[in-house]
Design a protein around this motif. Sequence first.
Motif, PDB file in Angstrom:
ATOM      1  N   ASP A  46       0.974  -1.102   0.059  1.00  0.00           N
ATOM      2  CA  ASP A  46       0.090  -0.102   0.123  1.00  0.00           C
ATOM      3  C   ASP A  46       0.878   1.263  -0.129  1.00  0.00           C
ATOM      4  OD1 ASP A  46      -2.256  -1.602   0.180  1.00  0.00           O
ATOM      5  OD2 ASP A  46      -2.600  -1.389   2.233  1.00  0.00           O
ATOM      6  N   ALA A  77       0.374   3.917   1.221  1.00  0.00           N
ATOM      7  CA  ALA A  77       0.408   4.594   2.881  1.00  0.00           C
ATOM      8  C   ALA A  77       0.283   3.570   4.028  1.00  0.00           C
ATOM      9  CB  ALA A  77      -0.499   5.797   2.869  1.00  0.00           C
ATOM     10  N   GLU A 113      -0.011   6.677   8.546  1.00  0.00           N
ATOM     11  CA  GLU A 113      -0.382   8.008   7.689  1.00  0.00           C
ATOM     12  C   GLU A 113      -1.894   8.146   7.433  1.00  0.00           C
ATOM     13  OE1 GLU A 113       4.004   7.938   5.448  1.00  0.00           O
ATOM     14  OE2 GLU A 113       2.361   6.707   4.878  1.00  0.00           O
ATOM     15  N   ARG A 114      -2.341   6.731   7.172  1.00  0.00           N
ATOM     16  CA  ARG A 114      -3.664   7.089   6.659  1.00  0.00           C
ATOM     17  C   ARG A 114      -4.500   7.463   7.919  1.00  0.00           C
ATOM     18  NH1 ARG A 114      -5.224   5.089   2.414  1.00  0.00           N
ATOM     19  NH2 ARG A 114      -3.459   3.728   2.369  1.00  0.00           N
ATOM     20  N   ARG A 147      -6.738  10.899   7.772  1.00  0.00           N
ATOM     21  CA  ARG A 147      -8.239  11.169   7.963  1.00  0.00           C
ATOM     22  C   ARG A 147      -8.541  12.212   8.928  1.00  0.00           C
ATOM     23  NH1 ARG A 147     -12.851   7.913   7.670  1.00  0.00           N
ATOM     24  NH2 ARG A 147     -11.827   6.214   6.642  1.00  0.00           N
ATOM     25  N   LEU A 164      -9.076   9.072   0.896  1.00  0.00           N
ATOM     26  CA  LEU A 164      -8.734   8.111   1.880  1.00  0.00           C
ATOM     27  C   LEU A 164      -8.722   6.451   1.264  1.00  0.00           C
ATOM     28  CD1 LEU A 164     -11.103   9.578   4.573  1.00  0.00           C
ATOM     29  CD2 LEU A 164      -8.403   9.577   4.582  1.00  0.00           C
ATOM     30  N   LYS A 218      -7.340   3.414  -0.507  1.00  0.00           N
ATOM     31  CA  LYS A 218      -6.039   2.814  -0.404  1.00  0.00           C
ATOM     32  C   LYS A 218      -4.970   2.749  -1.555  1.00  0.00           C
ATOM     33  CE  LYS A 218      -7.650  -1.793  -1.553  1.00  0.00           C
ATOM     34  NZ  LYS A 218      -7.933  -3.318  -1.243  1.00  0.00           N
ATOM     35  N   TYR A 257       0.236  10.092   0.972  1.00  0.00           N
ATOM     36  CA  TYR A 257      -0.041  11.284   1.553  1.00  0.00           C
ATOM     37  C   TYR A 257       1.525  12.202   1.823  1.00  0.00           C
ATOM     38  CZ  TYR A 257      -4.416   9.055   2.591  1.00  0.00           C
ATOM     39  OH  TYR A 257      -5.541   8.511   2.202  1.00  0.00           O
ATOM     40  N   ALA A 307      -3.225  14.187  -0.803  1.00  0.00           N
ATOM     41  CA  ALA A 307      -3.474  12.937  -1.515  1.00  0.00           C
ATOM     42  C   ALA A 307      -3.172  12.633  -2.908  1.00  0.00           C
ATOM     43  CB  ALA A 307      -4.843  12.560  -1.181  1.00  0.00           C
TER      44      ALA A 307
END
Length: 578
Positions: free
Chosen positions: A242, A244, A248-249, A253, A269, A271, A275, A286
Amino acid sequence: MSDSKKRIAPVLSYGSSTLRRRTQIALWIVAILTGLVGLVNLLSAVTPSLPERREILMLFFPSTVRVGGRISAASSGFVLLMLATHLLRRKHTAWVLTVALLVLSIASHLLKGLDYEESVLAGILLIQLILMRRVFTARSDRPSIAQGVRALIGALSFTLAYGTAGFYILDGYFKVNGEPVNFSLRASILQTLAMFFTSDNAGLESTNRYSEFFANSIYAVGSITLVFALFMLMRPVLLRGDPANAAERYRARKIIDQHGRSSLARLALLKDKAYYFSPSGKSVVAYVAKGRAAIALGDPIGPPEDRQETVVAFGLFCDRNDWFPVFYEAAPDQLPLYDALGFRRVQIGEEAVVDLKLFNLKGKANQNLRTAINRLTKTGHSLKVFEPPISEELIQRLKPVSDEWLQVKNGAEKRFSIGWFDPAYLRECYIAIVYDPHGGIVAFSNLLTGYNRKEVTVDLMRHRKDVEKGTMEFLFASVILHFQQLGYDGFNFSLSPLAGVGSTPDARRVEKGLHYFFEHLNQFYNFKGLHQFKEKFQPRWEPRYLVYPSLTTLPDIAVGLVRADAGDRLLDYLKPGT
């Protein structure tokens, strides 16, 4: 000029600075010299040493050391040729590897035949690279299949060139089927290919130890370069993951929940996004990085007073990674900021937004919508809107509809600026479903609520192959009325690609080109049909833009957008079990 603009100027104004031009010239010189040293290594490795120099080396080094010097010279020549273009792009890892290989090349030339001429050339380049060390700041590219394919082609081509050059230069050192042979260029190529594909090397015999070494070295050089190429080819699969991580996610958020203003905030947001966080930590961009383009979805998300600093810092971040900063679906109110920082822009379409405070089904213009609602209601069709969280059972009932729709369209799930059929994603959306008289699902759409706005946006729109005429009009007219009753202000049909682009006399050339695409390639992409469907609901049209650094970056950006949209699906076929 503000501090922020001063910092972004070197990033966006390519070639406007005298220092930047000089640096670019210096980069071209070292890249060309690196390629030249690679070729010299190749030719030197297959050329016999001068007898008097060889005699001196024989006093100090055994033949195995001298042979090893030739093989290392040839192998390092191959890698130097591969690294030349990466030096031009200021890659730090390429600089480190090139410096190390030049040191190895100097040692190899001296060990194999006291070839100080080649060593001097490599030394001059080594000194130049050390003096320019501060220029090479760009990080390495993310691994890709394309890199591996290029490395594989390069490895095979280099080995063929190595063998061809050797046989051509060592003319008279070999026999074929017991007869002395003088290799022409064509015969040299065929003999090298024969060594790859025949077990008896087409009857090749060596007449001395040096020619025997050379024949054996073809396999050594071929093996080294092929192993390198196979590693490059497999690296994207081995390192895939992935963009991020979870931390980080979570951080993104929190910012998006507080400052998001559109449906793009929710799509940020998904996947497939990576970021970038602003220096203040208050804003986030993003983006997806494809090739040399770092494509941000929408404008930076964060407090308005932090916007300029975020754009500037993101540009510098991209510069360090040898990327182009790009903003896709930028809003009109942010254009003055991008203009002030030296970006270019082109309109890429329009969003269709229905004003729910004014919408109604009265009048001649809405006759088709009323007809669709009345006809499907009489045939027993119904609509229901489900609020999140959506149950797993319902999602599983939607999947056959989605699969059938994709099959009919001969397409695959897209990415980046729209969602896809991912249960974790759909679970957090509103889902509007049309049922037939028997309770079967015939169509559905997932809907995104705007962050900090009373607006709903359409994402996926999918239906069965055989549905009643007007089913989608019934779905959306009913959904609009549903959210109108809930007190929402707007209903967004999302972007209509190329709608309204290049149709005015004062349009830019790029926009006129996109307009031509809209007019003449509609049979493949049905842009017009999508636009006409949305027009039935009498929306207001809001332009959206692609913001980019310069015209020369557009080809890379176009390829990057295609890859982002496709999600680099080629990698999926390399996964075990697929």
